[in-house]
Design an enzyme around this catalytic site. Structure first.
Site, PDB file in Angstrom:
ATOM      1  CG  HIS A 449     -41.563 -30.134  24.375  1.00 10.56           C
ATOM      2  ND1 HIS A 449     -41.561 -31.465  24.030  1.00 10.56           N
ATOM      3  CD2 HIS A 449     -40.733 -29.534  23.486  1.00 10.56           C
ATOM      4  CE1 HIS A 449     -40.773 -31.658  22.985  1.00 10.56           C
ATOM      5  NE2 HIS A 449     -40.266 -30.502  22.648  1.00 10.56           N
ATOM      6  CD  GLU A 450     -46.398 -26.486  24.210  1.00 13.75           C
ATOM      7  OE1 GLU A 450     -46.854 -25.348  24.404  1.00 13.75           O
ATOM      8  OE2 GLU A 450     -45.990 -26.860  23.100  1.00 13.75           O
TER       9      GLU A 450
END
Length: 606
Positions: A449-450
């Site tokens: 994520h991210e």
């Protein structure tokens, strides 16, 4: 055999004693009430907000965590169907005012400091990371519009985002581009009225479609005709699912459609979507900020989201640790090494040394990661509301440096805590009747994520450590010096302080070598950047632990429970200093050697 009910025995989402310790003893959050913005607050109002968050997290978020995992969102009759408990939890969250926790009181917000608001949000993540995902993205989305939007855009979108009538997303990734945003193809065509018409496809968009709110506001990266190539030509656009009138009222459906749902190993309660923009040629969009500044503008949301991902990882690790700890205290198995008599009662497995080893490692990872994330929140407070300009500037510099660490260190090591939690439960650990296997699956996503560890590592080495000719690392060294001095006043903590001082010196020497190599051999310098991120993260967390140990050493416990709590902090600091921190010496030595094995390994040799 232990019953299924015993396997589900732990509903604790956090150790409240640790929460209070980190917030008010280590970070001295009460001192924030001395700032003009928070003068109306007190430790009592802070505690009231924390109590409300804990109650809603336990009563509304935690109970459907497993149900949402087992009943993923699905498409039925063209609509996304989600179990009703998700909306009930989000409504309770919104009704309690947590979407506007940090916003001005005169606008209906709680006007809480970020440190306290973050602690509240961390509890929701611990209780149910999938449901929490919708509001985490909404908070970051609204903050970007508040910072870069026109007054008209703020009036049009912020009321909905801050009241829960709208939820927000960020739409960056495309199927053919992945993390290489220079290769996105989504295009925005300017219109005579100043708006744009968007056309393109995005993938892996968390919260990209649902019916939990009246509207969804997407922030979308796209290019415009004639834009410079690569990331220099990217702009950022507001694209609502339903068009929004100037007064904030919802209008007609925009040309944004759901192409499909993706099915992840974890975070199953948050929709992961493929979105299509402009299939009918009429996808309304508004430019947010300046043309070609999309990456810089979006980074404000991405950095906030990266800190949020680190916090999610820490809290999932924390939740697994508490479950394993409770299990280890209640699960009888075997006898002590000096008692082999089978007629003697079995002992709780926490009495076995190897189980204590695994629990101690988990405690070090999760309480260290939790402290790191709260420290980042405190830096945000100092950046925004400190009385001194120099304090605000220093906080900004430190936050720049530490953001990739905050994102990646918990995502790596609190996941390891989840793995150890499964091991503590043994055969029950990987059964779905017990909660720890879900915590592991949910947490595994946070390493991606991210931005992956590799992306965060390149950001750390090539950008953050090079800011202002290396001023970020120097500022960090200056910042931790008082803790080293304070720890040196306690004979019991002096070895930990000496070990950390040596590791900091090692860090500075290694960064100097890599920074010089960046100018001449950039590919070689960056080839092992992930190792630098891991080692530097350990140094940072060793400091986080030393801060906690100094506070614990100074404390004057009034009860036996308090004494046990503080002794546990000091013991864990020693463990991290003696078992984890020494690993960095070998990592730093390899990095300084500019070892080329990774870079020279040819694809055909695999």
């Amino acid at each position: 055999m232990l019953s299924t009910g015993a396997g589900l025995m732990s509903e604790r989402i956090i150790n409240l004693r640790d929460l209070h310790f980190q917030l008010f003893e280590v970070l001295d959050s009460e001192a924030l009430t001395g700032r003009a913005r928070y003068a109306e607050h007190s430790i009592e109002t802070f505690q009231s907000a924390l109590d409300a968050a804990h109650r809603i997290a336990v009563d509304k978020f935690a109970p459907h965590n497993r149900h949402a995992d087992e009943r993923e969102p699905e498409i039925a009759d063209g609509h996304v169907r989600i179990i009703p408990e998700v909306k009930q939890a989000l409504d309770a969250y919104v009704d309690a005012g947590f979407l506007a926790a940090q916003h001005d009181a005169q606008l209906g917000g709680m006007q809480l400091p970020g440190t306290i608001a973050s602690a509240c949000h961390f509890m929701f993540a611990a209780a149910n990371v999938g449901t929490n995902g919708y509001v985490m993205l909404t908070l970051a989305n609204a903050n970007v519009i508040a910072r870069f939007g026109t007054e008209q855009q703020k009036a049009r979108y912020l009321t909905g985002l801050r009241s829960g009538r709208s939820f927000g997303t960020m739409a960056l990734t495309e199927p053919q581009a992945g993390s290489s945003l220079a290769d996105i193809r989504t295009m925005a065509l300017p219109q005579p009225d100043g708006s744009y018409r968007l056309h393109g496809n995005k993938i892996f968009i968390s919260g990209g479609d649902h019916e939990l709110s009246e509207n969804i506001v997407h922030l979308v990266l796209a290019k415009t005709p004639g834009a410079p190539p690569g990331t220099r030509g990217i702009s950022l656009f507001i694209v609502p699912k339903y068009r929004v009138a100037d007064d904030g009222a919802r209008g007609a459906r925009n040309d944004v459609s759901l192409s499909g749902l993706l099915h992840k190993m974890g975070w199953r309660g948050t929709t992961s979507t493929m979105l299509s923009f402009g299939e009918r040629g009429d996808c309304y969009a508004e430019l947010l900020g300046q043309p070609y500044q999309g990456m810089a503008t979006m980074f404000h949301m991405m950095n906030e989201a990266r800190i949020g991902v680190g916090a999610n990882a820490a809290m999932l690790g924390y939740r697994g640790y508490l479950a394993a700890l409770d299990y280890a205290k209640e699960r009888p198995q075997g006898r002590s090494h000096d008692t082999r008599d089978p007629s003697r009662p079995q002992i709780p497995i926490i009495e076995h040394a190897d189980v204590r080893r695994m629990l101690l490692a988990q405690k070090a990872y999760v309480e260290g990661g939790f402290g790191l994330c709260l420290y980042a929140a405190r830096l945000q407070d100092d950046q925004q509301s400190a009385d001194s300009e120099s304090v605000r500037a220093d906080a900004s510099l430190l936050l720049e440096l530490l953001t990739p660490v905050v994102k990646s260190w918990p995502a790596q090591w609190c996941l390891e805590a989840n793995s150890l939690a499964i091991q503590v439960l043994g055969g029950y650990g990987y059964m779905r009747e017990y909660p720890v296997e879900q915590f592991y699956r949910d947490n595994r996503l946070n390493a991606i994520h991210e931005g992956t560890h590799g992306i965060q590592a390149l950001d750390l080495l090539a950008r953050k450590l090079q800011l202002q000719n290396g001023a970020t690392l120097q500022k960090f060294v200056e910042h931790i010096e008082p803790t080293l001095t304070e720890a040196g006043a306690f004979e019991s903590l002096r070895p930990c302080a000496d070990a950390l001082r040596a590791s900091v010196k090692d860090t500075v020497a290694t960064v100097a070598v890599l920074s010089a190599a960046l100018r001449e051999q950039a590919a070689l310098a960056q080839a092992n950047a992930s190792v630098l991120l891991e080692a530097f993260g350990h140094v940072v967390v060793a400091w986080i632990w030393l801060r906690q140990a100094v506070v614990a050493a100074r404390a004057k416990p009034l009860t036996a429970d308090d004494k046990a709590f503080y002794d546990g902090k000091i013991q864990t600091c020693h463990w991290f200093s003696e078992w984890e921190l020494p690993k960095t010496a070998a990592q730093f030595a390899l990095l300084r050697s500019l070892n080329e094995r990774t870079l020279s390994m040819k694809p055909e040799w695999f």
